[in-house]
Enzyme design. Structure first.
Site, PDB file in Angstrom:
ATOM      1  N   ASP A 134       0.821  -1.210   0.000  1.00 23.51           N
ATOM      2  CA  ASP A 134       0.000   0.000   0.000  1.00 23.51           C
ATOM      3  C   ASP A 134       0.852   1.255   0.000  1.00 23.51           C
ATOM      4  OD1 ASP A 134      -2.776  -0.985   0.264  1.00 23.51           O
ATOM      5  OD2 ASP A 134      -2.008  -1.882   2.109  1.00 23.51           O
ATOM      6  N   MET A 140      -2.334   4.589  -3.596  1.00 24.30           N
ATOM      7  CA  MET A 140      -3.331   5.541  -3.100  1.00 24.30           C
ATOM      8  C   MET A 140      -2.671   6.916  -3.173  1.00 24.30           C
ATOM      9  SD  MET A 140      -4.769   3.183  -0.019  1.00 24.30           S
ATOM     10  CE  MET A 140      -3.351   2.106  -0.134  1.00 24.30           C
TER      11      MET A 140
HETATM   12  C1  DX5 Z   1      -6.149   0.487   3.374  1.00 27.14           C
HETATM   13  C2  DX5 Z   1      -5.235  -0.444   2.616  1.00 27.14           C
HETATM   14  C3  DX5 Z   1      -5.387  -1.877   2.989  1.00 27.14           C
HETATM   15  C4  DX5 Z   1      -5.081  -2.201   4.425  1.00 27.14           C
HETATM   16  C5  DX5 Z   1      -5.882  -3.414   4.807  1.00 27.14           C
HETATM   17  O1  DX5 Z   1      -6.154   1.721   2.786  1.00 27.14           O
HETATM   18  O2  DX5 Z   1      -5.473  -0.344   1.226  1.00 27.14           O
HETATM   19  O3  DX5 Z   1      -4.648  -2.712   2.105  1.00 27.14           O
HETATM   20  O4  DX5 Z   1      -3.722  -2.449   4.668  1.00 27.14           O
HETATM   21  O5  DX5 Z   1      -5.721  -3.661   6.160  1.00 27.14           O
HETATM   22  P1  DX5 Z   1      -6.743  -4.556   6.992  1.00 27.14           P
HETATM   23  O6  DX5 Z   1      -6.753  -5.921   6.358  1.00 27.14           O
HETATM   24  O7  DX5 Z   1      -6.155  -4.536   8.369  1.00 27.14           O
HETATM   25  O8  DX5 Z   1      -8.092  -3.902   6.906  1.00 27.14           O
HETATM   26 ZN    ZN Z   2      -4.530  -1.877  -0.173  1.00 25.05          ZN
END
Ligand code: DX5
Ligand code: ZN
Length: 217
Positions: free
Chosen positions: A35, A68
């Protein structure tokens, strides 16, 4: 359908990063979800190129980079150089999604497009046959450890119907709040790639956590 687990690095213990990545690979997670946050598209800032480049030799997993960031077209070549095998960007983050897809494909890797929970599903349909994967966010992007938004099930179902009706091979990845408690429902709704951060790296051992997912597949 072949199901794939994509552990999200965001929840890893960064003091033991290489070791933990290896453990996810050996336990059977085929993707590693990475991410990248810029503090503009989402409120938080995570990590970027140097980290990806540094961990690349530690794993043979598919590096599933989730951008993102605003105007992702600026950095595609650079992320590919650092080791991305697949780049997913946000529909909401660019003026020209098709140009970003073309740029990713021109680098010879897979492209994914993502939408936030509040973006109408129909907005992603024009791109569903242009990418290898559509990533439905099941939490607001920006942070790990949030609760799965229940309306996401219906969005997954509708996208699965669209993909089947149009005879596409596009994968559906779901990201946010996916864990051993709801994995079966997320599968039943029609997703085939499952991102899990807390669900893989927290509480029990990584291997035990991953086994729980694999049992559901
Ligand atoms: C949030 C990220 C996710 C995050 C998911 O913006 O895109 O990939 O790391 O984490 P969990 O599985 O803990 O919700
Ligand atoms: Zn993600």
């Amino acid at each position: 359908m072949k199901y794939i687990l994509a552990p999200s690095l965001l929840a890893a213990d960064f003091t033991r990063l290489g070791e933990q990545i290896k453990e996810t690979e050996e336990a059977g997670a085929e993707y590693l979800h990475i991410d990248v946050m810029d503090g503009v598209f989402v409120p938080s800032i995570s990590f970027g190129m140097p980290l990806i480049e540094s961990i690349r030799p530690a794993s043979n997993q598919l590096f599933d980079v989730h951008l993102m960031i605003v105007d992702p077209e600026r950095y595609i070549e650079e992320f590919v150089r650092c080791g991305a095998d697949s780049i997913t960007f946000h529909l909401e983050a660019t003026k020209d999604p098709q140009a970003v897809i073309d740029k990713i494909h021109a680098c010879g890797i897979r492209a994914g497009i993502s939408i936030k929970p509040g973006t109408p599903l129909e907005e992603v349909y024009p791109y569903a046959d242009k990418v290898e994967m559509v990533l439905l966010m099941s939490v607001e992007p920006g942070f790990g450890g949030q609760t799965f938004i229940p309306e996401s099930y219906e969005r997954i179902r509708q996208l699965r119907n669209y993909i089947e009706e149009n005879g596409l091979a596009t994968r559906i990845e779901v990201d946010g709040g996916v864990g051993k408690k709801n994995i079966r429902e997320v599968i039943a709704a029609g997703a085939d790639v499952f991102v899990a951060g807390s669900g893989v790296f927290r509480k029990n051992s990584i291997t035990d956590n991953i086994n729980k997912f694999l049992e559901a597949f």
